[in-house]
Scaffold this motif. Structure first.
Motif, PDB file in Angstrom:
ATOM      1  N   UNK A   8      52.988  51.186  38.951  1.00  0.00           N
ATOM      2  CA  UNK A   8      52.130  51.539  40.024  1.00  0.00           C
ATOM      3  C   UNK A   8      50.785  51.742  40.108  1.00  0.00           C
ATOM      4  N   UNK A   9      50.461  52.504  39.161  1.00  0.00           N
ATOM      5  CA  UNK A   9      49.043  53.078  38.889  1.00  0.00           C
ATOM      6  C   UNK A   9      48.348  51.785  38.322  1.00  0.00           C
ATOM      7  N   UNK A  10      48.831  51.117  37.164  1.00  0.00           N
ATOM      8  CA  UNK A  10      48.249  50.050  36.670  1.00  0.00           C
ATOM      9  C   UNK A  10      47.902  49.027  37.621  1.00  0.00           C
ATOM     10  N   UNK A  11      48.767  48.398  38.666  1.00  0.00           N
ATOM     11  CA  UNK A  11      48.735  47.530  39.758  1.00  0.00           C
ATOM     12  C   UNK A  11      47.833  48.006  40.480  1.00  0.00           C
ATOM     13  N   UNK A  12      47.698  49.065  40.951  1.00  0.00           N
ATOM     14  CA  UNK A  12      46.709  49.630  42.325  1.00  0.00           C
ATOM     15  C   UNK A  12      45.461  49.659  41.557  1.00  0.00           C
ATOM     16  N   UNK A  13      45.135  49.906  40.300  1.00  0.00           N
ATOM     17  CA  UNK A  13      43.777  50.129  39.772  1.00  0.00           C
ATOM     18  C   UNK A  13      43.515  48.598  39.511  1.00  0.00           C
ATOM     19  N   UNK A  14      44.208  47.522  39.115  1.00  0.00           N
ATOM     20  CA  UNK A  14      43.761  46.218  39.188  1.00  0.00           C
ATOM     21  C   UNK A  14      43.548  45.780  40.364  1.00  0.00           C
ATOM     22  N   UNK A  15      44.219  46.117  41.564  1.00  0.00           N
ATOM     23  CA  UNK A  15      44.069  45.743  42.951  1.00  0.00           C
ATOM     24  C   UNK A  15      42.775  46.203  43.489  1.00  0.00           C
ATOM     25  N   UNK A  16      42.384  47.412  43.091  1.00  0.00           N
ATOM     26  CA  UNK A  16      41.207  47.997  43.417  1.00  0.00           C
ATOM     27  C   UNK A  16      39.947  47.490  42.776  1.00  0.00           C
ATOM     28  N   UNK A  17      40.215  47.128  41.537  1.00  0.00           N
ATOM     29  CA  UNK A  17      38.897  46.454  40.776  1.00  0.00           C
ATOM     30  C   UNK A  17      38.869  45.151  41.403  1.00  0.00           C
ATOM     31  N   UNK A  18      39.703  44.476  41.716  1.00  0.00           N
ATOM     32  CA  UNK A  18      39.843  42.925  42.129  1.00  0.00           C
ATOM     33  C   UNK A  18      38.900  42.956  43.660  1.00  0.00           C
ATOM     34  N   UNK A  19      39.110  43.874  44.389  1.00  0.00           N
ATOM     35  CA  UNK A  19      38.706  44.100  45.580  1.00  0.00           C
ATOM     36  C   UNK A  19      37.157  44.465  45.629  1.00  0.00           C
ATOM     37  N   UNK A  20      36.683  45.125  44.558  1.00  0.00           N
ATOM     38  CA  UNK A  20      35.397  45.576  44.412  1.00  0.00           C
ATOM     39  C   UNK A  20      34.713  44.376  43.598  1.00  0.00           C
ATOM     40  N   UNK A  21      35.333  43.499  42.937  1.00  0.00           N
ATOM     41  CA  UNK A  21      34.602  42.582  42.675  1.00  0.00           C
ATOM     42  C   UNK A  21      34.293  41.446  43.531  1.00  0.00           C
ATOM     43  N   UNK A  22      35.270  41.115  44.560  1.00  0.00           N
ATOM     44  CA  UNK A  22      34.981  40.330  45.753  1.00  0.00           C
ATOM     45  C   UNK A  22      34.054  40.840  46.563  1.00  0.00           C
ATOM     46  N   UNK A  23      34.077  42.132  46.885  1.00  0.00           N
ATOM     47  CA  UNK A  23      32.896  42.608  47.815  1.00  0.00           C
ATOM     48  C   UNK A  23      31.661  42.419  47.070  1.00  0.00           C
ATOM     49  N   UNK A  24      31.423  42.709  46.077  1.00  0.00           N
ATOM     50  CA  UNK A  24      30.253  42.692  45.189  1.00  0.00           C
ATOM     51  C   UNK A  24      29.813  41.176  45.244  1.00  0.00           C
ATOM     52  N   UNK A  25      30.578  40.268  44.949  1.00  0.00           N
ATOM     53  CA  UNK A  25      30.387  38.981  45.066  1.00  0.00           C
ATOM     54  C   UNK A  25      29.754  38.380  46.597  1.00  0.00           C
TER      55      UNK A  25
END
Length: 56
Positions: A8-25
């Motif tokens: 769960x923690x691995x998937x949650x961290x990857x989801x958060x990272x993906x969201x931050x990348x999209x927001x920055x773009x």
């Protein structure tokens, strides 16, 4: 048996990272658009909502 908390923690961290990348773009694109010369800016009309047939 797999450690579901670790998974769960691995998937949650990857989801958060993906969201931050999209927001920055998105923010980068917005800045490029806002800072572009005025003659290149375009405003498009809003689309009217589709009307649905009440008999459907």
């Amino acid at each position: 048996m797999p450690n579901y908390q670790e998974l769960y923690h691995i998937l949650f961290q990857a989801t958060e990272q993906a969201a931050r990348i999209l927001i920055a773009a998105q923010q980068e694109c917005e800045e490029l658009y806002v800072n572009s010369p005025a003659e290149n800016l375009s405003v498009f009309p809003a689309c009217a909502p589709e009307k649905r047939d009440p008999d459907q």
